[in-house]
Design an enzyme around this catalytic site. Structure first.
Site, short mmCIF file in Angstrom:
data_model
loop_
_atom_site.label_atom_id
_atom_site.label_comp_id
_atom_site.label_asym_id
_atom_site.label_seq_id
_atom_site.Cartn_x
_atom_site.Cartn_y
_atom_site.Cartn_z
N PRO A 10 -39.15 8.24 2.80
CA PRO A 10 -40.51 8.70 2.59
C PRO A 10 -41.56 7.59 2.58
O PRO A 10 -41.32 6.51 2.04
CB PRO A 10 -40.47 9.40 1.22
CG PRO A 10 -39.20 8.96 0.58
CD PRO A 10 -38.25 8.63 1.70
N ASN A 11 -42.66 7.91 3.20
CA ASN A 11 -43.88 7.07 3.25
C ASN A 11 -43.75 5.87 4.17
O ASN A 11 -44.73 5.15 4.40
CB ASN A 11 -44.32 6.63 1.84
CG ASN A 11 -44.61 7.82 0.95
OD1 ASN A 11 -45.40 8.67 1.33
ND2 ASN A 11 -43.94 7.93 -0.18
N ARG A 18 -50.16 1.54 4.76
CA ARG A 18 -49.76 1.68 3.36
C ARG A 18 -49.63 0.30 2.69
O ARG A 18 -48.83 -0.52 3.15
CB ARG A 18 -48.40 2.37 3.35
CG ARG A 18 -47.74 2.45 2.03
CD ARG A 18 -46.29 2.89 2.16
NE ARG A 18 -45.73 3.06 0.84
CZ ARG A 18 -44.44 3.12 0.58
NH1 ARG A 18 -43.56 3.04 1.56
NH2 ARG A 18 -44.03 3.26 -0.64
N TYR A 23 -46.33 -4.31 2.22
CA TYR A 23 -45.45 -3.93 3.34
C TYR A 23 -45.87 -4.52 4.68
O TYR A 23 -45.19 -4.29 5.68
CB TYR A 23 -45.39 -2.40 3.44
CG TYR A 23 -44.81 -1.76 2.19
CD1 TYR A 23 -43.48 -1.97 1.84
CD2 TYR A 23 -45.59 -0.96 1.35
CE1 TYR A 23 -42.94 -1.41 0.68
CE2 TYR A 23 -45.06 -0.40 0.19
CZ TYR A 23 -43.73 -0.63 -0.13
OH TYR A 23 -43.20 -0.07 -1.27
N ASN A 74 -33.17 2.49 4.83
CA ASN A 74 -34.21 2.23 3.82
C ASN A 74 -34.59 3.58 3.22
O ASN A 74 -35.39 4.31 3.81
CB ASN A 74 -35.42 1.53 4.44
CG ASN A 74 -36.47 1.18 3.38
OD1 ASN A 74 -36.41 1.67 2.25
ND2 ASN A 74 -37.42 0.35 3.75
N ALA A 77 -38.49 5.46 -1.83
CA ALA A 77 -38.39 5.73 -3.27
C ALA A 77 -37.11 6.49 -3.63
O ALA A 77 -36.66 6.44 -4.78
CB ALA A 77 -39.61 6.49 -3.74
N HIS A 80 -34.14 4.92 -5.66
CA HIS A 80 -34.08 4.73 -7.10
C HIS A 80 -33.53 5.93 -7.86
O HIS A 80 -33.22 5.82 -9.03
CB HIS A 80 -35.47 4.35 -7.62
CG HIS A 80 -36.11 3.27 -6.79
ND1 HIS A 80 -35.54 2.02 -6.62
CD2 HIS A 80 -37.24 3.27 -6.00
CE1 HIS A 80 -36.30 1.29 -5.81
NE2 HIS A 80 -37.33 2.03 -5.41
N ASP A 87 -24.49 10.29 -2.28
CA ASP A 87 -23.28 11.08 -1.98
C ASP A 87 -23.10 11.29 -0.48
O ASP A 87 -21.97 11.30 0.01
CB ASP A 87 -23.35 12.44 -2.68
CG ASP A 87 -23.01 12.36 -4.16
OD1 ASP A 87 -22.61 11.27 -4.63
OD2 ASP A 87 -23.17 13.38 -4.85
N GLU A 98 -28.25 -1.28 3.01
CA GLU A 98 -29.52 -0.83 2.45
C GLU A 98 -30.56 -1.92 2.67
O GLU A 98 -30.30 -3.09 2.38
CB GLU A 98 -29.35 -0.55 0.95
CG GLU A 98 -30.59 0.01 0.30
CD GLU A 98 -30.39 0.28 -1.18
OE1 GLU A 98 -29.51 1.10 -1.53
OE2 GLU A 98 -31.09 -0.34 -1.99
N HIS A 100 -34.72 -3.09 2.23
CA HIS A 100 -36.07 -2.89 1.68
C HIS A 100 -36.98 -3.96 2.23
O HIS A 100 -36.62 -5.14 2.26
CB HIS A 100 -36.06 -2.95 0.16
CG HIS A 100 -35.22 -1.88 -0.43
ND1 HIS A 100 -35.60 -0.57 -0.44
CD2 HIS A 100 -33.97 -1.92 -0.94
CE1 HIS A 100 -34.64 0.16 -0.96
NE2 HIS A 100 -33.63 -0.64 -1.27
N LEU A 101 -38.16 -3.53 2.65
CA LEU A 101 -39.14 -4.49 3.14
C LEU A 101 -39.56 -5.45 2.03
O LEU A 101 -39.62 -6.66 2.22
CB LEU A 101 -40.37 -3.73 3.66
CG LEU A 101 -40.09 -2.85 4.88
CD1 LEU A 101 -41.10 -1.72 4.96
CD2 LEU A 101 -40.13 -3.69 6.15
N ARG A 111 -38.17 0.17 -9.86
CA ARG A 111 -37.63 -0.16 -8.52
C ARG A 111 -36.43 -1.10 -8.61
O ARG A 111 -35.80 -1.40 -7.59
CB ARG A 111 -38.70 -0.83 -7.66
CG ARG A 111 -39.89 0.06 -7.38
CD ARG A 111 -40.85 -0.60 -6.40
NE ARG A 111 -42.17 -0.03 -6.51
CZ ARG A 111 -42.59 1.08 -5.91
NH1 ARG A 111 -41.79 1.74 -5.09
NH2 ARG A 111 -43.81 1.55 -6.09
#
Ligand code: DQA
Length: 146
Positions: A10-11, A18, A23, A74, A77, A80, A87, A98, A100-101, A111
């Protein structure tokens, strides 16, 4: 060509607009174009997906994982708190990195915890777009390319 999956949560469709101080200024299309070129140089096809919806991300992982060599994820949110995405990754047993920027450990406390990371090979956090490229080169170097 063997396939790798790239999933953004999301986002992340708002990259470039953003919180650019967190970012950066590049858009998701810029990221995807860069990754596609890199992947094709490395002999991989990338299947790229973004959704703001948890269910759509899970459906994508369930559908595409059986044919893919790895997943670059990625979860935004959802990282978290989404036990459902965790799962899904565990259920399809695909090797997952995984990404993350931002460096999630230097930001707000909520976070600092990833519920997804324990089912991943590892996590790259804080390298901006390079995190995705690093994950790609990990898969290219370790993967069976036949
Ligand atoms: C993010 C970090 C998350 O905490 C946040 O909710 C995001 C982006 C990152 O790439 O830095 O949406 O996953």
């Amino acid at each position: 060509m063997p396939k790798l999956l790239v999933v953004n949560g999301p986002n992340l469709n708002l990259l470039g607009k953003r919180e650019p101080e967190v970012y950066g200024n590049q858009t998701l299309d810029n990221l995807n174009d860069t990754l596609k070129k890199l992947a094709s140089d490395l002999g991989y096809e990338l299947i790229i997906f973004q959704s703001n919806s948890e269910g759509a991300i899970i459906d994508f992982i369930q559908k595409e994982a059986p044919d893919a060599k790895g997943l670059i994820l990625n979860p935004g949110a959802f990282t978290h708190y989404s036990y459902a995405i965790r799962d899904a990754v565990k259920s399809v047993a695909i090797e997952t990195i995984e990404v993350h920027l931002s460096n999630i450990y230097t930001r707000e406390e909520f976070r600092h915890k990833s519920v997804v990371a324990p089912v991943c090979r590892g996590q790259l956090s804080g390298f901006g777009f390079y995190g995705y490229a690093m994950a790609l080169s990990y898969f290219a170097d370790t993967g069976n390319n036949e």
